[in-house]
Design a protein around this motif. Sequence first.
Motif, PDB file in Angstrom:
ATOM      1  N   ASN A 162       9.144  -0.531  10.191  1.00 42.89           N
ATOM      2  CA  ASN A 162       7.847   0.007  10.592  1.00 42.89           C
ATOM      3  C   ASN A 162       6.980   0.464   9.420  1.00 42.89           C
ATOM      4  O   ASN A 162       5.980   1.147   9.624  1.00 42.89           O
ATOM      5  N   HIS A 163       7.361   0.055   8.202  1.00 45.60           N
ATOM      6  CA  HIS A 163       6.582   0.444   7.025  1.00 45.60           C
ATOM      7  C   HIS A 163       5.855  -0.773   6.468  1.00 45.60           C
ATOM      8  O   HIS A 163       6.379  -1.889   6.492  1.00 45.60           O
ATOM      9  N   GLU A 164       4.651  -0.570   5.956  1.00 45.83           N
ATOM     10  CA  GLU A 164       3.865  -1.690   5.454  1.00 45.83           C
ATOM     11  C   GLU A 164       4.528  -2.405   4.283  1.00 45.83           C
ATOM     12  O   GLU A 164       4.276  -3.586   4.031  1.00 45.83           O
ATOM     13  N   HIS A 165       5.373  -1.689   3.537  1.00 46.37           N
ATOM     14  CA  HIS A 165       6.079  -2.305   2.412  1.00 46.37           C
ATOM     15  C   HIS A 165       7.559  -2.554   2.737  1.00 46.37           C
ATOM     16  O   HIS A 165       8.374  -2.743   1.842  1.00 46.37           O
ATOM     17  N   GLY A 166       7.890  -2.542   4.022  1.00 45.74           N
ATOM     18  CA  GLY A 166       9.283  -2.638   4.438  1.00 45.74           C
ATOM     19  C   GLY A 166       9.992  -3.932   4.099  1.00 45.74           C
ATOM     20  O   GLY A 166      11.217  -3.998   4.141  1.00 45.74           O
ATOM     21  N   THR A 167       9.234  -4.973   3.756  1.00 44.33           N
ATOM     22  CA  THR A 167       9.869  -6.248   3.389  1.00 44.33           C
ATOM     23  C   THR A 167      10.037  -6.392   1.884  1.00 44.33           C
ATOM     24  O   THR A 167      10.632  -7.372   1.422  1.00 44.33           O
TER      25      THR A 167
END
Length: 448
Positions: A162-167
Amino acid sequence: MLLISTQNITVKLKYYFNNNGQHYFQRSIPRALQRFYGDKKIVRHKLPSIHSQMLLEMNRLAHHYDQHFKALKSGQGGTPSQIQEQAVALLASHGVLPGAANTPARVPEGMYEYPHLDYIEDYLRDKKQAGTMTKVDELAQLLLSKPMPILLSQATDVYFENHEHGTSEKFKKNTLKRWKNIYDVTGGDIALADVTREMARRYIKHRLTTVKTTTVERELKTIRAVINSVIKEKSLNLSNKFERLTIPKKGKDSVARKPFSQDEYRKLIAGCVSKADEIRVLILICCLTGVRPSEAAGLRREDVYLDDEYPHFDVVEYGGRTLKTKNSVRKVPLIPAAAKVLAQYLETHTDSVVFPRYCDGNEVLGDNVSGATNRYIASLGISKTLYSARHTVKTLLDQAGTPEYLAESIGGWGKPSISRGYGDGHSLARKYAALQKALTTVLVNESE
């Protein structure tokens, strides 16, 4: 196994069993996993009589047991995650799935609404009376009516999802590096709901034995973010035990990085110019601009403008490459000494990034940068890190009488003031002149 047979077609389904007209999903339990099911050899579930519903339910159950058998086989036993898998398997061996106590059966009025719980309730009652309840049994009992507890090891998965930088692998690595220390005070991988305020306080005391207060502050920020994400995304009725903690004497144990002496700086710059390979050019760029090491390492060819009236490069975010602050996005001038060496170096390779060993085009390999630059500086007999170059440039700018707003716009230290020329087309020229003037004392041989 035969389920449907007509004049023109015969359909056979795996795991189907017919017992006197009653349809069942039946699957053998692998021998190595039967101990998780009370030594039973099969699992069996009743199926709907309507074919379309039956097929859907069989597909769901097949997928369910594929996943759980796989998890049990890969587990080491005794871990919280393994206990979760065993608890689900225990319920399955008694014909129910998690949440079974939340859905009453359709029975005539006045009859017991949960006949599907008879076997598991008898099992749990016998275990409790015998005083032999295990952690698996306790969790299985909880799962009949409550959702699966989120473990600390699972919390970061929710956070990344659920984080924008999670990938970003770099983001994940940095997060896990800070998160892992929580296990030192929780006694291992426990449910998030079991984390106490005392554990949170103990975390600070424990970490302060090895790191400084500012490091603890950064770690706590990450821990709070992870926990808050799980609470929000999973709609948990929990408070974050790591909120509003006090760090004793925060910031008072910090040791300011000292700038290089003039002799050290000249020696470092001369060494980089004499053998302008990848690591030395990276160091030189930091010494002659004041940028952070990671900012220099993340440069791409498209960010460098050597043919402009005022040679410079842009510090920008892209892909998985992030910057420390919003104010870090800026144009940084390249004075002649830096532009000349950088231009010569760029002719030695054709990669899209300036420093391919330290950037893959998506993100910066920060640990590699730090280790390599520090080793080279140490080889010159200087006991400082490359980050001291940033402080050196700021000191030189101050000594040269550079206005604070201009110095900040060069190094990305503060928030430039719109009223003082930020965004003005001539700002790069002013930064170029200021940096050239400030570095004059350490570039005595620049014209050579």
